[in-house]
Design a protein around this motif. Structure first.
Motif, PDB file in Angstrom:
ATOM      1  N   PRO A 226      -3.059   7.301  -6.913  1.00 46.76           N
ATOM      2  CA  PRO A 226      -2.176   6.372  -6.198  1.00 46.76           C
ATOM      3  C   PRO A 226      -2.873   5.077  -5.775  1.00 46.76           C
ATOM      4  CG  PRO A 226      -1.822   8.593  -5.416  1.00 46.76           C
ATOM      5  CD  PRO A 226      -3.010   8.646  -6.337  1.00 46.76           C
ATOM      6  N   ASP A 227      -4.112   5.166  -5.290  1.00 45.73           N
ATOM      7  CA  ASP A 227      -4.795   3.956  -4.833  1.00 45.73           C
ATOM      8  C   ASP A 227      -5.046   2.985  -5.982  1.00 45.73           C
ATOM      9  OD1 ASP A 227      -4.768   4.683  -2.197  1.00 45.73           O
ATOM     10  OD2 ASP A 227      -6.820   5.428  -2.167  1.00 45.73           O
ATOM     11  N   PHE A 228      -5.281   3.494  -7.170  1.00 45.86           N
ATOM     12  CA  PHE A 228      -5.451   2.615  -8.332  1.00 45.86           C
ATOM     13  C   PHE A 228      -4.145   1.867  -8.589  1.00 45.86           C
ATOM     14  CE2 PHE A 228      -5.832   1.275 -12.684  1.00 45.86           C
ATOM     15  CZ  PHE A 228      -7.188   1.011 -12.843  1.00 45.86           C
ATOM     16  N   GLY A 229      -3.039   2.588  -8.550  1.00 44.81           N
ATOM     17  CA  GLY A 229      -1.734   1.979  -8.778  1.00 44.81           C
ATOM     18  C   GLY A 229      -1.353   0.955  -7.724  1.00 44.81           C
ATOM     19  N   VAL A 230      -1.808   1.152  -6.500  1.00 46.36           N
ATOM     20  CA  VAL A 230      -1.527   0.197  -5.421  1.00 46.36           C
ATOM     21  C   VAL A 230      -2.226  -1.132  -5.709  1.00 46.36           C
ATOM     22  CG1 VAL A 230      -2.087  -0.313  -3.009  1.00 46.36           C
ATOM     23  CG2 VAL A 230      -1.045   1.867  -3.601  1.00 46.36           C
ATOM     24  N   VAL A 231      -3.487  -1.068  -6.077  1.00 49.86           N
ATOM     25  CA  VAL A 231      -4.237  -2.304  -6.326  1.00 49.86           C
ATOM     26  C   VAL A 231      -3.707  -3.016  -7.569  1.00 49.86           C
ATOM     27  CG1 VAL A 231      -6.509  -3.315  -6.726  1.00 49.86           C
ATOM     28  CG2 VAL A 231      -6.267  -1.414  -5.137  1.00 49.86           C
TER      29      VAL A 231
ATOM     30  N   LEU B  54     -12.126   0.872  -3.156  1.00 52.43           N
ATOM     31  CA  LEU B  54     -11.887   0.214  -4.439  1.00 52.43           C
ATOM     32  C   LEU B  54     -12.623   0.935  -5.567  1.00 52.43           C
ATOM     33  CD1 LEU B  54     -12.085  -3.483  -3.262  1.00 52.43           C
ATOM     34  CD2 LEU B  54     -10.048  -2.225  -3.951  1.00 52.43           C
ATOM     35  N   GLU B  55     -13.286   2.010  -5.239  1.00 56.05           N
ATOM     36  CA  GLU B  55     -13.992   2.825  -6.235  1.00 56.05           C
ATOM     37  C   GLU B  55     -13.029   3.870  -6.790  1.00 56.05           C
ATOM     38  OE1 GLU B  55     -17.114   2.423  -7.281  1.00 56.05           O
ATOM     39  OE2 GLU B  55     -17.694   0.875  -5.842  1.00 56.05           O
ATOM     40  N   VAL B  56     -11.963   3.412  -7.409  1.00 61.53           N
ATOM     41  CA  VAL B  56     -10.941   4.302  -7.951  1.00 61.53           C
ATOM     42  C   VAL B  56     -10.898   4.165  -9.467  1.00 61.53           C
ATOM     43  CG1 VAL B  56      -9.523   4.330  -5.874  1.00 61.53           C
ATOM     44  CG2 VAL B  56      -9.174   2.535  -7.554  1.00 61.53           C
ATOM     45  N   LYS B  57     -10.331   5.172 -10.111  1.00 57.75           N
ATOM     46  CA  LYS B  57     -10.235   5.171 -11.569  1.00 57.75           C
ATOM     47  C   LYS B  57      -8.797   5.423 -11.992  1.00 57.75           C
ATOM     48  CE  LYS B  57     -14.954   6.638 -12.320  1.00 57.75           C
ATOM     49  NZ  LYS B  57     -15.536   5.508 -12.978  1.00 57.75           N
ATOM     50  N   ASP B  58      -8.442   4.886 -13.165  1.00 53.41           N
ATOM     51  CA  ASP B  58      -7.115   5.153 -13.698  1.00 53.41           C
ATOM     52  C   ASP B  58      -7.112   6.516 -14.377  1.00 53.41           C
ATOM     53  OD1 ASP B  58      -8.271   4.813 -16.234  1.00 53.41           O
ATOM     54  OD2 ASP B  58      -7.127   3.010 -16.713  1.00 53.41           O
TER      55      ASP B  58
ATOM     56  N   MET C 277       0.812  -1.221   0.000  1.00 56.01           N
ATOM     57  CA  MET C 277       0.000   0.000   0.000  1.00 56.01           C
ATOM     58  C   MET C 277       0.840   1.263   0.000  1.00 56.01           C
ATOM     59  SD  MET C 277      -3.127  -1.072   2.481  1.00 56.01           S
ATOM     60  CE  MET C 277      -3.571  -2.795   2.528  1.00 56.01           C
ATOM     61  N   ASN C 278       2.116   1.136   0.318  1.00 57.20           N
ATOM     62  CA  ASN C 278       3.013   2.295   0.346  1.00 57.20           C
ATOM     63  C   ASN C 278       3.715   2.538  -0.981  1.00 57.20           C
ATOM     64  OD1 ASN C 278       2.517   2.757   3.108  1.00 57.20           O
ATOM     65  ND2 ASN C 278       3.979   1.161   3.643  1.00 57.20           N
ATOM     66  N   HIS C 279       3.432   1.708  -1.983  1.00 55.57           N
ATOM     67  CA  HIS C 279       4.184   1.797  -3.226  1.00 55.57           C
ATOM     68  C   HIS C 279       3.280   1.692  -4.456  1.00 55.57           C
ATOM     69  CE1 HIS C 279       7.825   1.609  -0.896  1.00 55.57           C
ATOM     70  NE2 HIS C 279       7.236   0.675  -0.184  1.00 55.57           N
ATOM     71  N   PRO C 280       2.566   2.773  -4.779  1.00 49.74           N
ATOM     72  CA  PRO C 280       1.711   2.739  -5.966  1.00 49.74           C
ATOM     73  C   PRO C 280       2.537   2.783  -7.257  1.00 49.74           C
ATOM     74  CG  PRO C 280       1.735   4.932  -5.037  1.00 49.74           C
ATOM     75  CD  PRO C 280       2.523   4.053  -4.093  1.00 49.74           C
ATOM     76  N   LEU C 281       1.920   2.354  -8.330  1.00 45.47           N
ATOM     77  CA  LEU C 281       2.519   2.493  -9.659  1.00 45.47           C
ATOM     78  C   LEU C 281       2.089   3.853 -10.198  1.00 45.47           C
ATOM     79  CD1 LEU C 281       1.755  -1.073 -11.028  1.00 45.47           C
ATOM     80  CD2 LEU C 281       3.971  -0.179 -10.331  1.00 45.47           C
ATOM     81  N   PRO C 282       2.997   4.801 -10.346  1.00 48.73           N
ATOM     82  CA  PRO C 282       2.627   6.173 -10.701  1.00 48.73           C
ATOM     83  C   PRO C 282       1.996   6.320 -12.079  1.00 48.73           C
ATOM     84  CG  PRO C 282       5.010   5.920 -10.675  1.00 48.73           C
ATOM     85  CD  PRO C 282       4.433   4.647 -10.161  1.00 48.73           C
ATOM     86  N   GLU C 283       2.259   5.404 -12.995  1.00 51.05           N
ATOM     87  CA  GLU C 283       1.733   5.564 -14.349  1.00 51.05           C
ATOM     88  C   GLU C 283       0.218   5.412 -14.442  1.00 51.05           C
ATOM     89  OE1 GLU C 283       3.296   1.233 -14.240  1.00 51.05           O
ATOM     90  OE2 GLU C 283       3.897   3.140 -13.403  1.00 51.05           O
ATOM     91  N   PHE C 284      -0.441   5.051 -13.343  1.00 55.00           N
ATOM     92  CA  PHE C 284      -1.890   4.854 -13.383  1.00 55.00           C
ATOM     93  C   PHE C 284      -2.683   6.047 -12.879  1.00 55.00           C
ATOM     94  CE2 PHE C 284      -0.385   0.527 -13.684  1.00 55.00           C
ATOM     95  CZ  PHE C 284      -1.181   0.057 -14.710  1.00 55.00           C
TER      96      PHE C 284
ATOM     97  N   SER D   9     -12.724   2.402 -14.333  1.00 57.57           N
ATOM     98  CA  SER D   9     -12.784   1.885 -12.970  1.00 57.57           C
ATOM     99  C   SER D   9     -11.853   0.686 -12.851  1.00 57.57           C
ATOM    100  CB  SER D   9     -14.211   1.459 -12.620  1.00 57.57           C
ATOM    101  OG  SER D   9     -14.553   0.266 -13.310  1.00 57.57           O
ATOM    102  N   LEU D  10     -11.590   0.301 -11.629  1.00 55.41           N
ATOM    103  CA  LEU D  10     -10.750  -0.861 -11.372  1.00 55.41           C
ATOM    104  C   LEU D  10     -11.336  -2.109 -12.036  1.00 55.41           C
ATOM    105  CD1 LEU D  10      -8.221  -1.764  -9.903  1.00 55.41           C
ATOM    106  CD2 LEU D  10      -9.595  -2.035  -7.848  1.00 55.41           C
ATOM    107  N   LEU D  11     -12.645  -2.285 -11.914  1.00 52.39           N
ATOM    108  CA  LEU D  11     -13.290  -3.448 -12.539  1.00 52.39           C
ATOM    109  C   LEU D  11     -13.166  -3.401 -14.058  1.00 52.39           C
ATOM    110  CD1 LEU D  11     -16.530  -4.165 -10.516  1.00 52.39           C
ATOM    111  CD2 LEU D  11     -14.570  -5.659 -10.855  1.00 52.39           C
TER     112      LEU D  11
END
Length: 111
Positions: free
Chosen positions: A48-53, A79-83, A38-45, A88-90
């Motif tokens: 931050p929470d989207f990148g973590v998942v 989990l209601e995040v968007k790139d 949870m401390n390391h998201p992928l920034p390209e998404f 949406s994540l789904l």
């Protein structure tokens, strides 16, 4: 503080190949390892929470991903995040038809 690539090496078993998400048998992930993601998201998404998942999706077998989602929600995360493209994540996960069990896991944790 560890670099993102070092964390990826720690969290991904050596026998696991990401492109086809082969099943990893016998690999255990501690709650601490899952929380560390949870401390390391992928920034390209974007968000931050989207990148973590997505990092968890890419690096964990389904059983560990399910546990990650439970811990993630327990931390008050949504989990209601968007790139960055508004998906949406789904929507993002459903594009990978060979891995629909991951999208199903997210769906179960949305309610």
């Amino acid at each position: 503080m560890k670099k993102t690539s070092e964390l990826d090496d720690e969290l991904q078993p050596a026998s696991k190949e990401r492109p086809d998400k082969q099943k990893v048998v016998g690999e255990e992930f501690s709650d601490d390892q899952l929380l560390e993601l949870m401390n390391h998201p992928l920034p390209e998404f974007g968000q931050p929470d989207f990148g973590v998942v997505i990092r968890a999706y890419r690096g964990l077998p389904i059983e560990a991903f399910e546990r990650f989602l439970t811990l993630y929600k327990e931390q008050g995360k949504s989990l209601e995040v968007k790139d960055k493209n508004g998906r949406s994540l789904l929507e993002y996960l459903k594009r990978f038809t060979a891995q629909l069990e991951y999208a199903d896991a997210v769906l179960r944790h949305l309610s």
